[in-house]
Design an enzyme around this catalytic site. Structure first.
Site, short mmCIF file in Angstrom:
data_model
loop_
_atom_site.label_atom_id
_atom_site.label_comp_id
_atom_site.label_asym_id
_atom_site.label_seq_id
_atom_site.Cartn_x
_atom_site.Cartn_y
_atom_site.Cartn_z
N ASP A 1 0.83 -1.21 0.00
CA ASP A 1 0.00 0.00 0.00
C ASP A 1 0.86 1.26 0.00
OD1 ASP A 1 0.93 -0.49 2.57
OD2 ASP A 1 -1.04 -0.84 3.44
N GLU B 1 -9.73 -1.89 5.02
CA GLU B 1 -10.39 -1.59 6.30
C GLU B 1 -11.67 -2.42 6.42
OE1 GLU B 1 -8.88 0.16 8.43
OE2 GLU B 1 -8.28 2.15 7.74
N ASN C 1 -7.72 -3.00 14.12
CA ASN C 1 -9.13 -3.15 13.75
C ASN C 1 -9.33 -4.32 12.78
OD1 ASN C 1 -8.07 -2.15 11.38
ND2 ASN C 1 -9.46 -0.39 11.21
N HIS D 1 -7.55 -4.77 9.94
CA HIS D 1 -7.24 -4.52 8.54
C HIS D 1 -5.96 -5.25 8.13
CE1 HIS D 1 -4.86 -0.63 9.61
NE2 HIS D 1 -4.00 -1.60 9.43
P1 PGA Z 1 1.79 -1.87 12.93
O1 PGA Z 1 0.69 -1.72 11.82
O2 PGA Z 1 2.74 -2.92 12.43
O3 PGA Z 1 2.45 -0.51 12.99
O4 PGA Z 1 1.09 -2.27 14.18
C1 PGA Z 1 0.07 -2.84 11.31
C2 PGA Z 1 -1.03 -2.38 10.40
O5 PGA Z 1 -1.72 -1.40 10.75
O6 PGA Z 1 -1.22 -2.99 9.35
#
Ligand code: PGA
Length: 243
Positions: free
Chosen positions: A64, A140, A133, A135
């Site tokens: 992304d 999302e 959450n 994702h």
């Molecule tokens: P993080 O993010 O590794 O910074 O916890 C993971 C994500 O949001 O995909």
């Protein structure tokens, strides 16, 4: 599988990456950003410095990118990847594939990315983090997920989670981002899901052991025939089944 520490989890996954490249030097990797994969990139850089792995023929496709940011904007995922990985290994610039935050036509940009991926034969190994959450990449929670690469609005929670790249200020985090879709990701021949820290324990259990629902995009990974989980004990604490 639960490992004693995030370093151990990163080492195990790095070994898997090295083995996969030994078997197929032109491996196609899908790569994540965020806090979780940092120990993995450190370990891969170390192994490269020790001449245990070369990325010279590997293709990388990041999952992304924020819309509106130039590749050299320090908040962009492209800049993150340069800082933590690309500039420290021998990956060839023409084999680094990235969604362009500055593309004029979003639809064309998504098609270009899917096309480049198809041209190299699809993803061999997708390395993923999980958002608190649920994702995956920037897919999302939704009533209906868009299956392929697309432009999406970021939730407040996700923008807050990414504030670190923008001096801790969530307001500066772009409102939209490009992301591979869940079907693009699930098309990978192998999927490695990383999760570390107690903050991921609840969502990891929901993703792996509760119902499969687009409300928890990571739960769709349960359908993948070749999924490995690289979690530390803190993140694995709420799993019922040992992994
Ligand atoms: P993080 O993010 O590794 O910074 O916890 C993971 C994500 O949001 O995909």
């Amino acid at each position: 599988m639960a490992y004693a520490s995030e370093t151990d989890a990163a080492r195990a996954l790095a070994s898997r990456v090295v083995a996969a490249i030994a078997q197929k030097p032109e491996l196609v990797l899908a790569l994540p950003t965020g806090r979780t994969p940092l120990p993995l990139y450190r370990e891969l850089v170390r192994l490269h410095q020790e001449r245990q792995v070369s990325f010279a023929k590997v293709h990388t496709f990041n999952l992304d990118e924020f819309r509106g940011l130039a590749p050299d904007d320090p908040g962009s995922f492209r800049a993150y990847m340069e800082r933590h990985f690309f500039s420290k290994v021998d990956v060839q610039p023409e084999r680094i594939h990235f969604l362009s935050g500055q593309a004029e036509d979003a639809g064309e940009e998504c098609e270009r990315y899917e096309g480049e991926l198809a041209q190299v034969g699809g993803i061999d190994l997708a390395i993923l983090g999980i958002g608190s959450n649920g994702h995956i990449a920037f897919n999302e929670p939704a009533e209906k997920l868009l299956p392929r690469t697309h432009l999406t609005k970021l939730s407040r929670e996700t923008r807050e989670a990414n504030a670190g790249l923008f001096g801790g200020d969530a307001v500066r985090v772009p409102l939209e981002a490009y992301t591979m879709g869940m079907e693009t990701i699930l098309g990978a021949r192998e999927v490695a899901l990383m999760a570390t820290g107690a903050k991921k324990a609840e969502i990891l259990a929901r993703a792996l052991e509760a119902e499969i629902t687009e409300r928890v995009p990571a739960s769709l990974l349960q359908r993948h025939p070749c999924l490995s989980v690289y979690a530390d004990e803190a993140a694995a604490a709420k799993l019922k089944r040992a992994r």
